[in-house]
Structures are given as structure tokens and as C-alpha cells.
Write an enzyme that holds these catalytic residues in place. Sequence first.
Site, short mmCIF file in Angstrom:
data_model
loop_
_atom_site.label_atom_id
_atom_site.label_comp_id
_atom_site.label_asym_id
_atom_site.label_seq_id
_atom_site.Cartn_x
_atom_site.Cartn_y
_atom_site.Cartn_z
N ASP A 126 2.32 11.53 9.37
CA ASP A 126 1.36 11.91 7.96
C ASP A 126 0.04 11.39 8.63
O ASP A 126 -1.15 11.81 7.89
CB ASP A 126 1.56 11.05 6.73
N ARG A 127 -0.36 10.75 9.72
CA ARG A 127 -1.48 10.41 10.02
C ARG A 127 -1.73 11.24 11.44
O ARG A 127 -0.82 11.72 12.23
CB ARG A 127 -1.53 8.87 10.88
N ARG B 86 -9.25 -6.53 7.40
CA ARG B 86 -9.90 -5.25 8.04
C ARG B 86 -11.49 -5.38 7.83
O ARG B 86 -11.79 -5.54 6.73
CB ARG B 86 -9.19 -4.05 7.49
N LYS C 282 -0.54 12.54 2.86
CA LYS C 282 -1.52 12.87 4.11
C LYS C 282 -0.48 13.73 5.11
O LYS C 282 0.70 13.48 4.99
CB LYS C 282 -2.01 11.71 4.71
N ASP D 9 1.38 9.80 13.90
CA ASP D 9 2.37 8.55 13.96
C ASP D 9 3.76 8.53 13.73
O ASP D 9 4.31 9.65 13.54
CB ASP D 9 1.49 7.68 12.90
N THR E 196 0.72 -1.26 0.17
CA THR E 196 0.15 -0.02 0.11
C THR E 196 0.77 1.36 0.14
O THR E 196 0.63 2.07 -0.43
CB THR E 196 -1.13 -0.01 1.25
N SER F 299 6.08 4.07 8.73
CA SER F 299 4.78 4.50 9.28
C SER F 299 4.42 4.36 10.58
O SER F 299 5.27 4.46 11.56
CB SER F 299 3.60 4.39 8.33
N HIS F 300 3.29 3.66 10.90
CA HIS F 300 2.83 3.55 12.22
C HIS F 300 3.15 2.12 12.90
O HIS F 300 2.77 2.05 13.92
CB HIS F 300 1.32 3.48 12.11
N LYS G 21 10.08 3.89 0.80
CA LYS G 21 8.88 4.32 -0.49
C LYS G 21 9.50 5.47 -1.20
O LYS G 21 10.50 6.29 -0.77
CB LYS G 21 7.71 4.55 0.18
N ASP H 120 5.81 8.48 10.99
CA ASP H 120 6.42 9.50 10.25
C ASP H 120 5.62 10.70 9.76
O ASP H 120 5.84 11.44 8.87
CB ASP H 120 6.51 8.72 8.63
C1 G16 Z 1 -0.91 3.56 4.25
C2 G16 Z 1 -1.34 4.46 3.08
C3 G16 Z 1 -2.75 4.84 3.49
C4 G16 Z 1 -3.61 3.51 3.76
C5 G16 Z 1 -3.05 3.06 5.01
C6 G16 Z 1 -3.63 1.49 5.70
O1 G16 Z 1 -0.81 4.63 5.30
O2 G16 Z 1 -0.64 5.70 2.54
O3 G16 Z 1 -3.12 5.32 2.29
O4 G16 Z 1 -4.85 3.91 4.19
O5 G16 Z 1 -1.52 2.49 4.74
O6 G16 Z 1 -3.34 0.69 4.69
P1 G16 Z 1 -3.61 -0.90 4.81
O7 G16 Z 1 -5.13 -0.85 5.33
O8 G16 Z 1 -3.53 -1.57 3.53
O9 G16 Z 1 -3.12 -1.34 6.09
P2 G16 Z 1 0.49 4.70 6.11
O10 G16 Z 1 0.41 5.72 7.11
O11 G16 Z 1 0.90 3.45 6.73
O12 G16 Z 1 1.74 4.93 5.20
#
Ligand code: G16
Length: 543
Positions: free
Chosen positions: A281-282, A496, A376, A277, A18, A113-114, A126, A279
Site C-alpha cells: 500500500d505504500r 516521530r 492507499k 512496502d 493505527t 505492513s512495512h 486488520k 503489503d
Molecule cells: C499505517 C496507516 C497509515 C499511517 C502509518 C504510520 O500505515 O495505515 O495511515 O500513516 O501507519 O502510522 P504511525 O506513524 O502511527 O506509525 P501502514 O502502511 O503501516 O499500514
Amino acid sequence: MVTNRVPTTPFSDQRPGTSGLRKKVTVFQQPRYVENFIQAVFDTVEGAQGATLVIGGDGRFFNETVIQTALKMAAANGFSRILVGQNGLLSTPAASCIIRKYKAVGGLVLSASHNPGGPDGDFGIKFNMAHGGPAPETFTEAVFKRASGISEYKIIEASDVDLGRLGETRLGDATVQVIDSVEDYAELMETLIDFDRVSRLFRSGFRMRFDALSAVTGPYAKAILEGRLGAPAGTVVNGEPKPDFGGHHPDPNPVHAHDLMDLMHGPDAPDFGAASDGDGDRNMIVAPGLFVTPSDSLAILTAHAHLAPGYSRGLAGVARSMPTSRAADRVAAKLGIKAYETPTGWKFFANLLDAGLITLCGEESAGTGSDHIREKDGLWAVLLWLNILAALEKPADQIVRDHWAAFGRDYYSRHDYEDLETKAANDLMDNLRGKLSKLPGQQFAGLTVAGCDDFSYTDPVDGSVTPRQGVRILFEEDARAVFRLSGTGTSGATLRVYMERFEPDPNRHSLPTAEVLAPVVAAANAIAEISHYTGLEAPTVIT
Ligand code: G16
């Protein structure tokens, strides 16, 4: 300086998900693993020769090691200027801002990320494009193809760059510039948000808590909230980025940001709570005694964004990912602007933003953003909330309740079933897809299926089609259940299940979410046979 062409052999698992390539740190630590992937990215970037590249990361374990490798490889691959955040730090939104501002050809953002950090945690790489946003699937697939057939990578022999010292150094034929991680981003925020008004709010005694969860946003939040906006020292907690996030799971949701939740639901709750979070962005928004779901937050920001200078001319349109609740659509209808529904993944918003079709966008997974960058942006969302709070002069929980009274409330919850065997998760989805044609008209837990499909997205700008993005089940009772597998996990599979139910009656807006959604949960479990396939009686995480 010597450029080495190092022979290598491919790894079979370098397909980005993703949001980039995310794996356990131990996977990235395999010899040549990082080099192979970065070389595959550089081979895929068009116009690398003589171009500017941005590099930064969220400071997690392994960040600095990979940055030094990336710098030497970038120099060997013909980039002429490399901008890197001081101490290797750049939040994802800051990286997007800097790529755009300095007209870079793109940027490497090192983050999972998170996801948790540390030697046993996760790492990620990325690539963001020249517009500042995540690479589209055509690019990531090309990287995967390249990585799958790679036979050598290029790197120069040089000593490490001192990432602590601002300024320029030469690295082979390239110039490396260590830049302040915060400055450009803070300047951009000042053009969008009414800083004077928010400063006055803080001077009037308004209290807030921002929990940076020991991740990258700490320095940004301190500089902007406590520095430029004059919030009292101590407003930002856990503000030092740590390689293991201080043991925190840097995911801003009610489960992982429990300290903030406890404070905001306690007797001494400040006026406003927020978190970000790994990085940056959240975002998570909490009013006193009330967690604001990301879906509601997007709707509320859409309704009031015009109060901030950056959006005073109104919005072109709004977009949300498919599993995000339909709350923002209701606001869009009232404003007379178009609402778009995209697959999960920020990359799908980029075309809409570039084409000027939307101004705001957001996702249930705690991401909200606007056309100021192509990622984001956690702190931006918090600042926009502050601008709205200052302009409306109402408590945060009142703003949320007023919103529900005006538009109705979309009760919303997500159930995650983590660490499943990949086969079991795929079997569940296959079984579900197989029964879609027979579901309409059937009843489950007192709800009647009105319609269902496997979401397929046609990009309105370039016409590209992205099928199989999650199963949607609509019930006649104005409720919805969505099923998809996560694309960001690093072990096994995560299912999910997103559930929502619309309630127009203001007398029913203060019910417990679990109570309102109980029939939707029961129906979703029955339809997808979740316990049968997962062996689990309950989700691992409920948010
Ligand atoms: C990434 C994507 C988001 C997505 C999220 C959850 O976020 O940038 O657009 O909504 O993953 O993805 P999944 O449901 O496939 O785990 P981040 O903040 O992890 O980069």
C-alpha cells in the site's frame, strides 16, 4: 463437519493501533491468541451470516498458518463464501478492490505492513469493512472490548485448504474460492490509467526500476509493468515475495530502499525509480538524482491527475494527514478544490471518499490513494506517475522542479526516535502539551512560535471528534514542527518529529534539505527537550 466451540480466556493486549493489531510473531504464536482476536472481529462484524468474506495477506512468516485458521473459523461463524488469494497472497490494495468488487461484508488482511518479517519479526491482522477500507475506531474499539471478555471461539474440524490451486472447495457449510491475486486489481488499474500511452513510453526506450523489496507487490508489478505494459524483463527487482522479505526491511524510504537510492543517484540511473512496502500500500518515488518526498508526490499527482483517464473530469477535493506537508493544499487552492487535513491513519479518509468530498489523498508515510478503493495503493501511485510522465513527455526530475517553481517548495523531513521506553515517550508528550499555552511569541533557534495546538479532528461527514492527534507548532517563518507517537510499532514507543519549511524562491530550491531545516530541527529539539527525555542525541532514522 464438526464445529467446535473452544473455551478460551482473554489476552489484555488486543487493542488495534493505527492499522490493525500488530505484534511480534512470537506474541501471535501464543496458543489461542490468533483465534481470540479473529473471533472478536467476527463477533463485531454485522451481517456475517451468509455473507462473503475476503482473506489474504502479504506472505510474511506465519501468513499461511493464520489463513488456514481464519478459513476454518470463518466457516464456523456462518460466512457462506470466502475469497482467498492464491498462496494466501493479497496486497492490501488488492484486498480492498476485491472486497468492493464482490460486495463482501469485509476482509481480513494479514500484514504488519512495512515492519520486518520472519520468525523474529512482526505480524498483524486488520479488518477492512464493506467499503474496502480499514475499520474505523468505533469498530476496532468494539473488537478490543469483545476480545477483552472473550470466553470461547468457533472453529470447524477440517483439513487445510490447498491455497496453491485456483478454484472452489467446500469447507463446512461455506464455499472457499481461491482466486488469482492479481487479476481483479490489474483490471481496475486499466480503467484508471492510460495503459496504451504508458506502453508507448516503455517502447520508446524509457527505463525504470521497481524494487518490490521481496514483498507482496512483486507479482502485481511483474504482471502489470512487465506483462501488460511491456516494460523490459528485469524492470521489477526483488519481485518474489519471501516470508522474511529476503532480510529486507520492506519500508520504501531512502534509508531502507538504499539500493534503489544508490542506483537513482548513480551514473547509470534509469528514468524513473519506485518501490513498495510489505503489503503493497505504500510507495516511494525517485527521479534521477532526486528523491520525491511523499508530500510532494501527493501534490504533483494532484496537479496532474487529470491527464489519466480515471481522473479526466477533475478532482472533487484532496486530503492529507496532518503531519504531511502543506504542498497539496497549495495545489488545491490553485485548482479551486477543497483540501482536508485528517489525523494519521488511512481510516480517516474513508468517510471523505465515501461522501465524494475528495478524489485523492495521501500521507507523509508514503501512502497515496484515490477513490478507486479505500486503501492507499502503492502500485497505483507508480502507474499514475507513469501516466503523467508519458503525457507530459518530461523527465521526472524536471516535473518536480517545475512543480516547485510554480508552487514553491516545502522542504520536509521526518525524524524518528525508535524503541523508546513508553513512559519516557509519554512524559515527553505530556511535557510538550503542558507548555503549549506559553509557547506563542517565544523564540527558538531564531524562529518565533506563531501558534501551536494539539490537533483535534472533527469529521466533516459524521461530526465525530478525534482529539490528541499530535502537537503542531507553527513558526512565523513559514515553518512547522509536528510531534506524535507512532501507532504501528511493536516494541516500546516511537517518537516521530515532522519538520517542514516553505521556500517560495526558485533560486533556493536546490539546497540540501538538512541545511534548510536545521533551525526547525534545533527549535523542535529545544521545545520538546528531546535529548533530555529520550537520552538520544540524534534520531534513529531520518527520512
Ligand atoms: C499505517 C496507516 C497509515 C499511517 C502509518 C504510520 O500505515 O495505515 O495511515 O500513516 O501507519 O502510522 P504511525 O506513524 O502511527 O506509525 P501502514 O502502511 O503501516 O499500514
